[in-house]
Scaffold this motif. Structure first.
Motif, PDB file in Angstrom:
ATOM      1  N   SER A  11      51.264  53.644  30.641  1.00  0.00           N
ATOM      2  CA  SER A  11      51.148  52.652  31.696  1.00  0.00           C
ATOM      3  C   SER A  11      51.970  53.064  32.899  1.00  0.00           C
ATOM      4  O   SER A  11      53.059  53.627  32.750  1.00  0.00           O
ATOM      5  CB  SER A  11      51.637  51.288  31.193  1.00  0.00           C
ATOM      6  N   ASP A  12      51.433  52.799  34.085  1.00  0.00           N
ATOM      7  CA  ASP A  12      52.223  52.963  35.297  1.00  0.00           C
ATOM      8  C   ASP A  12      52.468  51.598  35.939  1.00  0.00           C
ATOM      9  O   ASP A  12      52.841  51.504  37.091  1.00  0.00           O
ATOM     10  CB  ASP A  12      51.571  53.951  36.270  1.00  0.00           C
ATOM     11  N   VAL A  13      52.254  50.538  35.151  1.00  0.00           N
ATOM     12  CA  VAL A  13      52.504  49.163  35.581  1.00  0.00           C
ATOM     13  C   VAL A  13      53.655  48.625  34.732  1.00  0.00           C
ATOM     14  O   VAL A  13      53.550  48.597  33.503  1.00  0.00           O
ATOM     15  CB  VAL A  13      51.246  48.279  35.382  1.00  0.00           C
ATOM     16  N   PRO A  14      54.748  48.212  35.357  1.00  0.00           N
ATOM     17  CA  PRO A  14      55.894  47.717  34.581  1.00  0.00           C
ATOM     18  C   PRO A  14      55.500  46.600  33.611  1.00  0.00           C
ATOM     19  O   PRO A  14      54.837  45.642  33.990  1.00  0.00           O
ATOM     20  CB  PRO A  14      56.852  47.190  35.659  1.00  0.00           C
ATOM     21  N   GLY A  15      55.872  46.788  32.346  1.00  0.00           N
ATOM     22  CA  GLY A  15      55.651  45.771  31.334  1.00  0.00           C
ATOM     23  C   GLY A  15      54.256  45.714  30.738  1.00  0.00           C
ATOM     24  O   GLY A  15      54.027  44.993  29.779  1.00  0.00           O
ATOM     25  N   LEU A  48      46.931  52.093  31.295  1.00  0.00           N
ATOM     26  CA  LEU A  48      46.980  50.766  31.901  1.00  0.00           C
ATOM     27  C   LEU A  48      47.575  50.951  33.291  1.00  0.00           C
ATOM     28  O   LEU A  48      48.666  51.516  33.431  1.00  0.00           O
ATOM     29  CB  LEU A  48      47.843  49.824  31.067  1.00  0.00           C
ATOM     30  N   THR A  49      46.853  50.493  34.306  1.00  0.00           N
ATOM     31  CA  THR A  49      47.252  50.772  35.671  1.00  0.00           C
ATOM     32  C   THR A  49      47.005  49.573  36.576  1.00  0.00           C
ATOM     33  O   THR A  49      46.687  48.488  36.105  1.00  0.00           O
ATOM     34  CB  THR A  49      46.542  52.053  36.177  1.00  0.00           C
ATOM     35  N   ASP A  50      47.117  49.798  37.871  1.00  0.00           N
ATOM     36  CA  ASP A  50      46.863  48.748  38.852  1.00  0.00           C
ATOM     37  C   ASP A  50      45.629  49.113  39.684  1.00  0.00           C
ATOM     38  O   ASP A  50      45.032  50.171  39.495  1.00  0.00           O
ATOM     39  CB  ASP A  50      48.093  48.517  39.740  1.00  0.00           C
ATOM     40  N   ASP A  51      45.262  48.222  40.601  1.00  0.00           N
ATOM     41  CA  ASP A  51      44.063  48.453  41.409  1.00  0.00           C
ATOM     42  C   ASP A  51      44.179  49.693  42.288  1.00  0.00           C
ATOM     43  O   ASP A  51      43.207  50.428  42.466  1.00  0.00           O
ATOM     44  CB  ASP A  51      43.763  47.232  42.281  1.00  0.00           C
ATOM     45  N   GLU A  52      45.356  49.928  42.837  1.00  0.00           N
ATOM     46  CA  GLU A  52      45.534  51.087  43.714  1.00  0.00           C
ATOM     47  C   GLU A  52      45.275  52.396  42.977  1.00  0.00           C
ATOM     48  O   GLU A  52      44.561  53.269  43.457  1.00  0.00           O
ATOM     49  CB  GLU A  52      46.951  51.081  44.297  1.00  0.00           C
ATOM     50  N   ASN A  53      45.829  52.523  41.768  1.00  0.00           N
ATOM     51  CA  ASN A  53      45.663  53.759  41.014  1.00  0.00           C
ATOM     52  C   ASN A  53      44.243  53.912  40.463  1.00  0.00           C
ATOM     53  O   ASN A  53      43.679  55.011  40.501  1.00  0.00           O
ATOM     54  CB  ASN A  53      46.692  53.851  39.889  1.00  0.00           C
ATOM     55  N   VAL A  70      37.525  48.763  34.806  1.00  0.00           N
ATOM     56  CA  VAL A  70      37.720  49.739  33.735  1.00  0.00           C
ATOM     57  C   VAL A  70      36.894  50.988  34.028  1.00  0.00           C
ATOM     58  O   VAL A  70      35.788  50.892  34.568  1.00  0.00           O
ATOM     59  CB  VAL A  70      37.345  49.138  32.354  1.00  0.00           C
ATOM     60  N   LEU A  71      37.467  52.128  33.703  1.00  0.00           N
ATOM     61  CA  LEU A  71      36.762  53.401  33.789  1.00  0.00           C
ATOM     62  C   LEU A  71      36.761  54.035  32.408  1.00  0.00           C
ATOM     63  O   LEU A  71      37.743  53.940  31.667  1.00  0.00           O
ATOM     64  CB  LEU A  71      37.453  54.351  34.772  1.00  0.00           C
ATOM     65  N   SER A  72      35.654  54.678  32.079  1.00  0.00           N
ATOM     66  CA  SER A  72      35.521  55.347  30.786  1.00  0.00           C
ATOM     67  C   SER A  72      35.081  56.785  31.035  1.00  0.00           C
ATOM     68  O   SER A  72      34.140  57.021  31.794  1.00  0.00           O
ATOM     69  CB  SER A  72      34.470  54.646  29.932  1.00  0.00           C
ATOM     70  N   SER A 104      42.501  48.465  34.810  1.00  0.00           N
ATOM     71  CA  SER A 104      43.311  47.840  35.849  1.00  0.00           C
ATOM     72  C   SER A 104      43.805  46.495  35.343  1.00  0.00           C
ATOM     73  O   SER A 104      43.017  45.564  35.146  1.00  0.00           O
ATOM     74  CB  SER A 104      42.503  47.627  37.131  1.00  0.00           C
ATOM     75  N   MET A 105      45.114  46.393  35.176  1.00  0.00           N
ATOM     76  CA  MET A 105      45.697  45.136  34.713  1.00  0.00           C
ATOM     77  C   MET A 105      45.584  44.050  35.788  1.00  0.00           C
ATOM     78  O   MET A 105      45.537  42.864  35.464  1.00  0.00           O
ATOM     79  CB  MET A 105      47.151  45.353  34.283  1.00  0.00           C
ATOM     80  N   GLU A 106      45.499  44.444  37.049  1.00  0.00           N
ATOM     81  CA  GLU A 106      45.269  43.465  38.120  1.00  0.00           C
ATOM     82  C   GLU A 106      43.875  42.847  37.966  1.00  0.00           C
ATOM     83  O   GLU A 106      43.705  41.641  38.137  1.00  0.00           O
ATOM     84  CB  GLU A 106      45.404  44.115  39.495  1.00  0.00           C
ATOM     85  N   HIS A 107      42.887  43.689  37.645  1.00  0.00           N
ATOM     86  CA  HIS A 107      41.541  43.165  37.416  1.00  0.00           C
ATOM     87  C   HIS A 107      41.487  42.283  36.182  1.00  0.00           C
ATOM     88  O   HIS A 107      40.765  41.287  36.166  1.00  0.00           O
ATOM     89  CB  HIS A 107      40.517  44.308  37.304  1.00  0.00           C
ATOM     90  N   VAL A 108      42.225  42.655  35.143  1.00  0.00           N
ATOM     91  CA  VAL A 108      42.276  41.822  33.928  1.00  0.00           C
ATOM     92  C   VAL A 108      42.715  40.409  34.308  1.00  0.00           C
ATOM     93  O   VAL A 108      42.069  39.425  33.935  1.00  0.00           O
ATOM     94  CB  VAL A 108      43.219  42.425  32.861  1.00  0.00           C
ATOM     95  N   ALA A 109      43.795  40.307  35.066  1.00  0.00           N
ATOM     96  CA  ALA A 109      44.322  38.992  35.453  1.00  0.00           C
ATOM     97  C   ALA A 109      43.342  38.237  36.346  1.00  0.00           C
ATOM     98  O   ALA A 109      43.073  37.047  36.123  1.00  0.00           O
ATOM     99  CB  ALA A 109      45.663  39.158  36.157  1.00  0.00           C
TER     100      ALA A 109
END
Length: 166
Positions: A11-15, A48-53, A70-72, A104-109
């Protein structure tokens, strides 16, 4: 003793890569692989990343200039229902390198909020969706392919005990 799947999660997203979330992701992947009849021990790498990455990865790998959920990146060109076998395993590891998924954990939320269900349910859906892509499923048409993929997603989520209300 049967070999187990190897599912490294970074992950590059804290937590984002908490022990409980990683355990949940691994459970979803293992359940989806079993539901699809995959018996060979596989490796699935998860980021696990954010929208920017995810935007940067989408642009770099697919020449698509936007963030996505999500990308596969499948290792094999499978068709739905076809599964890799032990013959596809890397001789060095004994594992079938099934492919990579980026979430993208931002997209998940955001999507959990949009659809009115939990982040866990959204994460389970995206992980399941990605595993099916790694196994050759697609949804580019609005017809049989998409219906087949949606039916498999729903069946796997039901097997996990996750409903649309979760």
């Amino acid at each position: 003793m049967a070999k187990k799947h190897y599912i490294p999660i970074t992950s590059d997203v804290p937590g984002a890569d908490s022990k409980s979330r990683c355990a949940f992701i691994r459970k979803v992947i293992r359940t989806a692989l079993a539901a699809e009849g995959v018996t060979a021990a596989c490796e699935v790498d998860v980021l696990l990343t954010d929208d920017e990455n995810i935007h940067a990865i989408n642009k770099d790998m697919r020449d698509v200039d936007w963030a996505t959920d999500v990308l596969s990146f499948p290792e094999f060109d499978l068709t739905p229902g076809e599964v890799p076998t032990e013959a596809d395993a890397d001789p060095g590891t004994g594992l079938v390198p099934l492919g990579d998924m980026v979430i993208s954990m931002e997209h998940v939320a955001a999507q959990a909020k949009e659809y009115g269900h939990s982040r866990q349910r959204e994460l389970a859906y995206l992980v399941t969706h990605s595993v099916l892509h790694l196994l050759g499923y697609d949804h580019l048409d609005e017809g049989p392919q998409k219906q087949q993929m949606r039916a498999r997603e729903e069946a796997i989520l039901v097997e996990l005990g996750i409903t649309r209300e979760d």
